[in-house]
Scaffold this active site. Sequence first.
Site, PDB file in Angstrom:
ATOM      1  N   ASP A 280       1.236   4.676   2.077  1.00  0.00           N
ATOM      2  CA  ASP A 280       0.821   5.343   3.311  1.00  0.00           C
ATOM      3  C   ASP A 280       1.205   6.816   3.240  1.00  0.00           C
ATOM      4  O   ASP A 280       2.383   7.143   3.101  1.00  0.00           O
ATOM      5  CB  ASP A 280       1.481   4.692   4.524  1.00  0.00           C
ATOM      6  CG  ASP A 280       1.024   3.258   4.717  1.00  0.00           C
ATOM      7  OD1 ASP A 280      -0.184   3.051   4.910  1.00  0.00           O
ATOM      8  OD2 ASP A 280       1.870   2.340   4.662  1.00  0.00           O
TER       9      ASP A 280
ATOM     10  N   ASP B 154       0.851  -1.189   0.000  1.00  0.00           N
ATOM     11  CA  ASP B 154       0.000   0.000   0.000  1.00  0.00           C
ATOM     12  C   ASP B 154       0.888   1.241   0.000  1.00  0.00           C
ATOM     13  O   ASP B 154       2.082   1.177   0.285  1.00  0.00           O
ATOM     14  CB  ASP B 154      -0.877   0.039   1.255  1.00  0.00           C
ATOM     15  CG  ASP B 154      -1.863  -1.119   1.318  1.00  0.00           C
ATOM     16  OD1 ASP B 154      -2.097  -1.759   0.272  1.00  0.00           O
ATOM     17  OD2 ASP B 154      -2.383  -1.381   2.418  1.00  0.00           O
TER      18      ASP B 154
END
Length: 202
Positions: free
Chosen positions: A129, A127
């Site tokens: 962040d 992901d």
Amino acid sequence: MHGPLPHDLLWGMPRLDAAPAWVHAVLEQGQPVVVRREALAADLVAVGIRGPRRDQRYAAGLPRAAIRRRVSPEQLASVEAEGDWPALQALRQLRPLFDALGLVWGVGGSAGYQLATGLTVLHQGSDLDLILRTPQHLSRGWAAELVAELERAACRVDVQLQLPTGGLALREWAGTARQVMLKTDHGARLVSNPWQPLEACA
């Protein structure tokens, strides 16, 4: 900006005699530690040490006097991201959007760590962040609109709102639950308005 603040990367962690072998290896390589939320003695900063595996995370306290270098997420916002990992593609996609918000923002998590150290820690499923400094109240409608924009990115994007009272997930603030989870130095708290200091710290 005062500090160190959560998500900052710090260099200078001394040897931890009781730590696992992988922690010693990380520190001997001169890798940074990341600031986390926990109330410690005034001369210590709560930090986490990350190993090569996702399950390798170690909590410790870094003496403030030992800090040699500090890199904040916002210092990484303009760093050119080399590589084709989806997280870095998403960063390049979203940079104009976040620059236009009028708020201070930065890169955390694995992408921030890689940008700061040059070490390859990202993978195809990582992901992105992002950290967004939000000293003033933001409406939940505004949050929902930003979350909708994030859905167009090359990977999942998680944004942490950094409030004076603690940290809050953008996606949670964009939701419909009456109370949301605010992360503070004294643990997580359910609050309805995380920008209200008395409620957040009660």
